[in-house]
Write a protein that holds these residues in place. Structure first.
Motif, PDB file in Angstrom:
ATOM      1  N   ALA A   1      33.599  26.418  27.411  1.00 35.07           N
ATOM      2  CA  ALA A   1      34.556  27.361  27.987  1.00 35.07           C
ATOM      3  C   ALA A   1      33.836  28.617  28.436  1.00 35.07           C
ATOM      4  O   ALA A   1      32.860  29.048  27.810  1.00 35.07           O
ATOM      5  CB  ALA A   1      35.641  27.711  26.976  1.00 35.07           C
ATOM      6  N   ILE A   2      34.319  29.201  29.543  1.00 32.24           N
ATOM      7  CA  ILE A   2      33.758  30.446  30.046  1.00 32.24           C
ATOM      8  C   ILE A   2      34.897  31.401  30.351  1.00 32.24           C
ATOM      9  O   ILE A   2      36.036  30.985  30.578  1.00 32.24           O
ATOM     10  CB  ILE A   2      32.900  30.235  31.309  1.00 32.24           C
ATOM     11  N   ALA A   3      34.590  32.694  30.360  1.00 34.53           N
ATOM     12  CA  ALA A   3      35.592  33.711  30.632  1.00 34.53           C
ATOM     13  C   ALA A   3      35.268  34.438  31.932  1.00 34.53           C
ATOM     14  O   ALA A   3      34.100  34.689  32.246  1.00 34.53           O
ATOM     15  CB  ALA A   3      35.665  34.712  29.481  1.00 34.53           C
ATOM     16  N   VAL A   4      36.319  34.757  32.682  1.00 31.83           N
ATOM     17  CA  VAL A   4      36.204  35.519  33.925  1.00 31.83           C
ATOM     18  C   VAL A   4      37.220  36.649  33.873  1.00 31.83           C
ATOM     19  O   VAL A   4      38.394  36.417  33.587  1.00 31.83           O
ATOM     20  CB  VAL A   4      36.475  34.626  35.159  1.00 31.83           C
ATOM     21  N   GLN A   5      36.786  37.868  34.143  1.00 28.78           N
ATOM     22  CA  GLN A   5      37.717  38.994  34.205  1.00 28.78           C
ATOM     23  C   GLN A   5      38.055  39.297  35.656  1.00 28.78           C
ATOM     24  O   GLN A   5      37.164  39.392  36.514  1.00 28.78           O
ATOM     25  CB  GLN A   5      37.110  40.236  33.546  1.00 28.78           C
ATOM     26  N   LEU A   6      39.338  39.434  35.950  1.00 25.92           N
ATOM     27  CA  LEU A   6      39.764  39.715  37.320  1.00 25.92           C
ATOM     28  C   LEU A   6      41.181  40.249  37.354  1.00 25.92           C
ATOM     29  O   LEU A   6      41.950  40.075  36.408  1.00 25.92           O
ATOM     30  CB  LEU A   6      39.689  38.452  38.178  1.00 25.92           C
ATOM     31  N   ASP A   7      41.507  40.853  38.483  1.00 28.30           N
ATOM     32  CA  ASP A   7      42.865  41.231  38.845  1.00 28.30           C
ATOM     33  C   ASP A   7      43.369  40.148  39.794  1.00 28.30           C
ATOM     34  O   ASP A   7      42.804  39.961  40.877  1.00 28.30           O
ATOM     35  CB  ASP A   7      42.846  42.600  39.519  1.00 28.30           C
ATOM     36  N   VAL A   8      44.404  39.413  39.418  1.00 34.78           N
ATOM     37  CA  VAL A   8      44.846  38.276  40.234  1.00 34.78           C
ATOM     38  C   VAL A   8      45.443  38.698  41.571  1.00 34.78           C
ATOM     39  O   VAL A   8      45.654  37.851  42.444  1.00 34.78           O
ATOM     40  CB  VAL A   8      45.861  37.395  39.474  1.00 34.78           C
ATOM     41  N   SER A   9      45.713  39.985  41.752  1.00 35.25           N
ATOM     42  CA  SER A   9      46.218  40.435  43.048  1.00 35.25           C
ATOM     43  C   SER A   9      45.094  40.724  44.040  1.00 35.25           C
ATOM     44  O   SER A   9      45.355  41.052  45.198  1.00 35.25           O
ATOM     45  CB  SER A   9      47.093  41.688  42.877  1.00 35.25           C
ATOM     46  N   ASP A  10      43.838  40.593  43.592  1.00 36.28           N
ATOM     47  CA  ASP A  10      42.657  40.834  44.422  1.00 36.28           C
ATOM     48  C   ASP A  10      42.191  39.511  45.018  1.00 36.28           C
ATOM     49  O   ASP A  10      41.724  38.628  44.304  1.00 36.28           O
ATOM     50  CB  ASP A  10      41.559  41.463  43.568  1.00 36.28           C
ATOM     51  N   GLU A  11      42.315  39.374  46.334  1.00 37.79           N
ATOM     52  CA  GLU A  11      41.987  38.109  46.999  1.00 37.79           C
ATOM     53  C   GLU A  11      40.544  37.688  46.754  1.00 37.79           C
ATOM     54  O   GLU A  11      40.277  36.516  46.447  1.00 37.79           O
ATOM     55  CB  GLU A  11      42.236  38.236  48.496  1.00 37.79           C
ATOM     56  N   ASN A  12      39.615  38.602  46.876  1.00 39.33           N
ATOM     57  CA  ASN A  12      38.206  38.257  46.685  1.00 39.33           C
ATOM     58  C   ASN A  12      37.922  37.846  45.243  1.00 39.33           C
ATOM     59  O   ASN A  12      37.129  36.928  44.985  1.00 39.33           O
ATOM     60  CB  ASN A  12      37.309  39.424  47.085  1.00 39.33           C
ATOM     61  N   ALA A  13      38.577  38.504  44.310  1.00 45.31           N
ATOM     62  CA  ALA A  13      38.380  38.178  42.898  1.00 45.31           C
ATOM     63  C   ALA A  13      38.918  36.788  42.573  1.00 45.31           C
ATOM     64  O   ALA A  13      38.303  36.027  41.819  1.00 45.31           O
ATOM     65  CB  ALA A  13      39.048  39.226  42.016  1.00 45.31           C
ATOM     66  N   VAL A  14      40.063  36.436  43.137  1.00 46.05           N
ATOM     67  CA  VAL A  14      40.635  35.104  42.904  1.00 46.05           C
ATOM     68  C   VAL A  14      39.727  34.034  43.506  1.00 46.05           C
ATOM     69  O   VAL A  14      39.472  32.989  42.892  1.00 46.05           O
ATOM     70  CB  VAL A  14      42.058  35.010  43.482  1.00 46.05           C
ATOM     71  N   ARG A  15      39.229  34.282  44.707  1.00 51.34           N
ATOM     72  CA  ARG A  15      38.323  33.318  45.332  1.00 51.34           C
ATOM     73  C   ARG A  15      37.059  33.144  44.490  1.00 51.34           C
ATOM     74  O   ARG A  15      36.584  32.025  44.288  1.00 51.34           O
ATOM     75  CB  ARG A  15      37.960  33.778  46.744  1.00 51.34           C
ATOM     76  N   ALA A  16      36.529  34.256  43.969  1.00 51.71           N
ATOM     77  CA  ALA A  16      35.333  34.181  43.130  1.00 51.71           C
ATOM     78  C   ALA A  16      35.616  33.424  41.839  1.00 51.71           C
ATOM     79  O   ALA A  16      34.759  32.671  41.353  1.00 51.71           O
ATOM     80  CB  ALA A  16      34.832  35.598  42.826  1.00 51.71           C
ATOM     81  N   MET A  17      36.800  33.619  41.270  1.00 52.38           N
ATOM     82  CA  MET A  17      37.181  32.894  40.055  1.00 52.38           C
ATOM     83  C   MET A  17      37.178  31.389  40.290  1.00 52.38           C
ATOM     84  O   MET A  17      36.625  30.616  39.487  1.00 52.38           O
ATOM     85  CB  MET A  17      38.571  33.343  39.598  1.00 52.38           C
ATOM     86  N   VAL A  18      37.788  30.958  41.365  1.00 53.73           N
ATOM     87  CA  VAL A  18      37.859  29.529  41.668  1.00 53.73           C
ATOM     88  C   VAL A  18      36.462  28.986  41.981  1.00 53.73           C
ATOM     89  O   VAL A  18      36.090  27.891  41.528  1.00 53.73           O
ATOM     90  CB  VAL A  18      38.835  29.272  42.830  1.00 53.73           C
TER      91      VAL A  18
END
Length: 285
Positions: free
Chosen positions: A63-80
């Motif tokens: 398992a890995i953890a990612v911190q992000l704001d889901v309303s941030d398009e670039n952050a969501v793309r980076a998460m995926v």
């Protein structure tokens, strides 16, 4: 945590994974034999990773953890992108990240900044996660598994390319006073879910929503601090006299992700102990 459904491996992505329903979903995924989980949250979810290892059934679990704001398009793309780069695919996405009702102002006193923030997190965030994950899932190979029913053990089930579950609310169907931002946003979550389910039929991706009423999470505890009488309201209006536990919601999420739900798509599963069946409950929620 009580889920006993098995998921035949696979990789899960859970947003809002640091607490509440998201955390319980992570633990249930670990117990259900997934190979890997990406825990995404605005806050640090590393403690949940350590807890998930205690329940992991798969010997290769990671398992890995990612911190992000889901309303941030670039952050969501980076998460995926991180999920696909680390694990090769995403088989299950459960989007739990969101915000509750933080104002209580009625329509004539509506706080526009609160409405805008709720729209950004609950509507835009859901849209970004569902859209970006759908694109990633559509590019991967479908999976099959042995039929989960012992009545026909030689058959197989088509798992398609993935399962997405969003977290809506009974407020997506039943309004409550002073909750326009939250209620509106959860109506939108249903619209996003149903449209994505329809659009993703060609991609063999299932998209469903769960719609809980009060659930004993940190978000509800914050509401109890702000509105002390809420505890009495829950006891009075809930047919079971209590809020749901997070594992009761996570169990339904596991079902929708499991081989037992391969014929379910575009559904909105109410989890409210029957609260919305009565006119009294509907009027008073």
């Amino acid at each position: 945590m009580a889920s006993k459904l098995q998921l035949e491996g696979g990789i899960a992505l859970v947003t809002g994974a640091a607490a509440g329903i998201g955390k319980e979903t992570v633990l249930a995924f670990a117990e259900a034999d997934v190979e890997g989980i990406v825990l995404a949250d605005l806050n640090d979810a590393s403690a949940v990773i350590e807890e998930s290892k205690k329940f992991a059934k798969n010997e290769n679990f990671r398992a890995i953890a990612v911190q992000l704001d889901v309303s941030d398009e670039n952050a969501v793309r980076a998460m995926v992108d991180t999920a696909v780069n680390e694990f090769g695919r995403i088989d299950y996405c459960v989007h739990c990240a969101g915000m509750g009702n933080i104002s209580g102002a009625t329509t004539e006193h509506l706080k526009i900044d609160v409405f805008d923030k709720t729209v950004a997190v609950n509507i835009r965030g859901t849209m970004l996660v569902v859209s970006t994950v759908s694109k990633a899932m559509a590019a991967q190979e479908p999976r099959t598994c042995q039929n989960p029913s012992a009545r026909n053990p030689t058959a197989t089930r088509d798992l398609g390319r993935g399962s997405i579950v969003t977290i809506a609310s009974v407020n997506a169907f039943v309004p409550a006073p002073g909750m326009m931002p939250y209620t509106s946003s959860k109506h939108a979550v249903i619209g996003i879910t149903k449209t994505a389910a329809l659009d993703n039929i060609k991609n063999h991706i299932r998209v469903n929503a769960v719609c809980p009423s009060w659930t004993d999470t940190p978000m509800m505890q914050a509401s109890l601090q702000r509105v002390p009488q809420l505890g009495h309201i829950i006891q009075k209006l809930s047919p079971l006299g209590r809020a749901a536990s997070p594992d009761e919601v996570a169990d339904y999420i596991m079902f929708l992700c499991s081989p037992s739900a391969t014929y379910i798509n575009g559904s909105c599963l109410m989890i409210d102990a029957g609260l919305t069946l009565t006119a009294h409950g509907a009027a008073s929620l």
